[in-house]
Design a protein around this motif. Structure first.
Motif, PDB file in Angstrom:
ATOM      1  N   ASP A   1       0.983   5.712  -1.979  1.00 46.00           N
ATOM      2  CA  ASP A   1       0.163   6.654  -2.570  1.00 46.00           C
ATOM      3  C   ASP A   1       1.089   6.916  -3.956  1.00 46.00           C
ATOM      4  O   ASP A   1       0.566   8.037  -4.737  1.00 46.00           O
ATOM      5  CB  ASP A   1       0.302   7.965  -1.502  1.00 46.00           C
TER       6      ASP A   1
ATOM      7  N   TYR B   1      -7.914  -6.115   1.043  1.00 52.44           N
ATOM      8  CA  TYR B   1      -6.826  -7.175   0.934  1.00 52.44           C
ATOM      9  C   TYR B   1      -7.332  -8.559   1.861  1.00 52.44           C
ATOM     10  O   TYR B   1      -6.966  -9.567   1.491  1.00 52.44           O
ATOM     11  CB  TYR B   1      -5.366  -6.689   1.323  1.00 52.44           C
TER      12      TYR B   1
ATOM     13  N   TYR C   1      -0.581  -4.431  -5.481  1.00 50.33           N
ATOM     14  CA  TYR C   1      -0.432  -3.151  -5.012  1.00 50.33           C
ATOM     15  C   TYR C   1      -1.567  -2.331  -5.224  1.00 50.33           C
ATOM     16  O   TYR C   1      -2.581  -2.529  -5.843  1.00 50.33           O
ATOM     17  CB  TYR C   1       0.685  -2.437  -6.213  1.00 50.33           C
ATOM     18  N   TYR C   2      -1.874  -1.643  -3.908  1.00 48.42           N
ATOM     19  CA  TYR C   2      -3.080  -0.770  -3.527  1.00 48.42           C
ATOM     20  C   TYR C   2      -2.523   0.685  -3.636  1.00 48.42           C
ATOM     21  O   TYR C   2      -1.980   0.937  -2.683  1.00 48.42           O
ATOM     22  CB  TYR C   2      -3.722  -1.299  -2.526  1.00 48.42           C
ATOM     23  N   LYS C   3      -2.996   1.318  -4.567  1.00 48.96           N
ATOM     24  CA  LYS C   3      -2.696   2.841  -4.356  1.00 48.96           C
ATOM     25  C   LYS C   3      -3.857   3.608  -3.465  1.00 48.96           C
ATOM     26  O   LYS C   3      -5.066   3.714  -3.855  1.00 48.96           O
ATOM     27  CB  LYS C   3      -2.431   3.532  -5.785  1.00 48.96           C
ATOM     28  N   VAL C   4      -3.094   4.629  -2.527  1.00 42.88           N
ATOM     29  CA  VAL C   4      -4.226   5.484  -2.006  1.00 42.88           C
ATOM     30  C   VAL C   4      -3.744   7.005  -2.285  1.00 42.88           C
ATOM     31  O   VAL C   4      -2.679   7.069  -2.800  1.00 42.88           O
ATOM     32  CB  VAL C   4      -4.013   5.419  -0.430  1.00 42.88           C
TER      33      VAL C   4
ATOM     34  N   ILE D   1       0.958  -1.227   0.100  1.00 40.52           N
ATOM     35  CA  ILE D   1       0.124   0.077  -0.029  1.00 40.52           C
ATOM     36  C   ILE D   1       0.885   1.083   0.089  1.00 40.52           C
ATOM     37  O   ILE D   1       1.885   1.454   0.894  1.00 40.52           O
ATOM     38  CB  ILE D   1      -0.880   0.101   1.366  1.00 40.52           C
TER      39      ILE D   1
ATOM     40  N   GLU E   1      -8.858   6.045   4.008  1.00 39.94           N
ATOM     41  CA  GLU E   1      -8.197   5.144   2.871  1.00 39.94           C
ATOM     42  C   GLU E   1      -7.717   4.163   3.150  1.00 39.94           C
ATOM     43  O   GLU E   1      -7.527   2.955   2.500  1.00 39.94           O
ATOM     44  CB  GLU E   1      -7.483   6.350   2.104  1.00 39.94           C
ATOM     45  N   MET E   2      -6.610   4.318   4.201  1.00 33.01           N
ATOM     46  CA  MET E   2      -5.706   3.070   4.614  1.00 33.01           C
ATOM     47  C   MET E   2      -6.562   1.724   5.099  1.00 33.01           C
ATOM     48  O   MET E   2      -6.264   0.755   4.849  1.00 33.01           O
ATOM     49  CB  MET E   2      -4.625   3.603   5.645  1.00 33.01           C
TER      50      MET E   2
ATOM     51  N   ARG F   1      -9.529   0.944   4.279  1.00 30.14           N
ATOM     52  CA  ARG F   1     -10.338   0.585   2.989  1.00 30.14           C
ATOM     53  C   ARG F   1      -9.212  -0.394   2.227  1.00 30.14           C
ATOM     54  O   ARG F   1      -9.611  -1.293   1.809  1.00 30.14           O
ATOM     55  CB  ARG F   1     -10.917   1.657   2.166  1.00 30.14           C
ATOM     56  N   ALA F   2      -8.049  -0.010   2.277  1.00 30.46           N
ATOM     57  CA  ALA F   2      -7.022  -0.568   1.641  1.00 30.46           C
ATOM     58  C   ALA F   2      -6.676  -2.097   2.314  1.00 30.46           C
ATOM     59  O   ALA F   2      -6.875  -3.066   1.374  1.00 30.46           O
ATOM     60  CB  ALA F   2      -5.800   0.063   1.360  1.00 30.46           C
TER      61      ALA F   2
END
Length: 396
Positions: free
Chosen positions: A33, A69, A50-53, A31, A61-62, A64-65
């Protein structure tokens, strides 16, 4: 094993932690940005997803990421950034997702509050500088009546040496208090001493699996505030009193399954109310890898890969590595505002293959580490001290 690594793109070398995990068969979920296309090829090859916030400062946001997962991969086993700035958020995410591994949110002040750390140094039977929490000029003056000038003032919870000031007299003190801080500040008596660190990796029982120690050439605070040359080098053989102080500190703090970086002073003179010349004082504890170029220096000194060793600890709770310090490695940060007696080219010509890296730093990093950093290693500590003396010499 599902491991969420927070901000693996910064510092730049942290992709190596992800690589180590993936080498051990871990499902590495990142995770950050940064746009995916901006990530290095090495990092892309070292993660599974990869999860972009938009902002890692945005906790929703974190949240939700991590939830994404969890929904996709099931129970998350670890969340970690190995980055001082994100440690508190890492711990909060662990708490919200009931993740047992790692530092707990309720105990974060034990590791990040400079005043709270002192109680644990006491448990380790190590003295510390006298201090007080200050909010007004009046209570600052009251403390100074006890310990005298100079004093050091800094955030009680802060990253690195940010907003750390050495105050030499009442005029400087009054100027300082004209600009109120929005965070709790701690004031300490100034310690005339050499700075050194004790660094390593522990297992889930606080057993030290890997360790090293670094001697700084000057006070980090003075080097930053006065824009002086800065540097440090690793001990080939850790002095017995440093080893003893370091191991006692490991036992005093909750150092389970951690990369740690402990900072100490050795008194240059007797200090009333503190200790005798040569005594070791506890300074600060950091429950993450040492910053800057130190992880790479550790690798150079030991012919090792500490990123992989950390990953081995995470997965196996042990390290299959026989430690042998073959070299003393170090870095020196030179500043553009100083006129050095020897140019970079002269240093390269004189030391040749001993030099492993020469790098210009961006402005954001240069304030703390120098505009130009030279990393080198030698088969003895005496040789690296001579190297530092040569690189630091100033034209008069």
């Amino acid at each position: 094993m599902n491991f969420i690594f927070i901000s693996p793109h910064f510092p730049e070398s942290y992709w190596l932690f992800c690589q180590g995990l993936k080498n051990n068969g871990v499902n590495v979920l990142a995770i950050a940005d940064a746009p995916y296309e901006s990530l290095s090829t090495n990092l892309k090859n070292s993660i599974n997803e990869y999860y972009k916030v938009d902002s890692m400062e945005n906790y929703d946001e974190m949240l939700r990421a991590v939830a994404f997962y969890t929904f996709k991969y099931g129970k998350i086993d670890w969340i970690e950034s190995n980055n001082e700035y994100w440690l508190r958020q890492d711990a909060r995410l662990r708490m919200d997702f009931n993740i047992a591994n790692g530092l707990t949110f309720s105990h974060m002040d034990d590791f990040q509050s400079k005043s709270r750390m002192k109680t644990f140094y006491q448990k380790a039977q190590l003295p510390t500088a006298r201090y007080c929490i200050v909010s007004t000029l009046e209570n600052a003056l009251e403390f100074i009546q006890e310990v005298g000038y100079p004093i050091v003032i800094k955030p009680d919870i802060g990253v690195g040496s940010s907003d750390t000031r050495k105050i030499r007299n009442q005029e400087e003190l009054e100027t300082y208090f004209k600009h109120p801080r929005m965070v709790k500040m701690i004031m300490e008596e100034y310690i005339n001493g050499e700075s050194f660190s004790f660094d390593g990796i522990t297992d889930s029982h606080k057993k030290v699996l890997f360790m090293t120690s670094h001697q700084y050439t000057d006070s980090i605070m003075d080097s930053v505030n006065e824009q002086k040359t800065i540097g440090c080098y690793s001990y080939m053989n850790i002095p017995e009193d440093i080893l003893d102080a370091g191991l006692r500190t490991v036992k005093a703090f909750n150092t389970r399954s951690r990369f740690f970086h402990f900072e100490f002073f050795r008194l240059n003179e007797d200090k009333e109310g503190v200790g005798k010349k040569g005594d070791i004082l506890g300074l600060e504890v950091n429950m993450r890898p040492p910053g800057g170029f130190l992880p790479d220096m550790i690798n150079y000194a030991n012919d090792s890969n500490v990123y992989q060793l950390w990953a081995d600890m995470i997965v196996h709770d042990k390290i299959e590595h026989v430690q042998h310090r073959k070299y003393s490695s170090g870095f020196i940060g030179r500043r553009d505002n100083l006129e050095y007696a020897h140019s970079t080219q002269e240093i390269q010509h004189k030391y040749g293959d001993n030099i492993l890296m020469i790098k210009r730093l961006p402005k954001a990093l240069a304030e703390g580490m120098g505009d130009e950093v030279i990393v080198a290693r030698f088969p003895s500590e005496e040789e690296i001290r001579q190297f530092f003396a040569y690189c630091s010499e100033i034209n008069i």
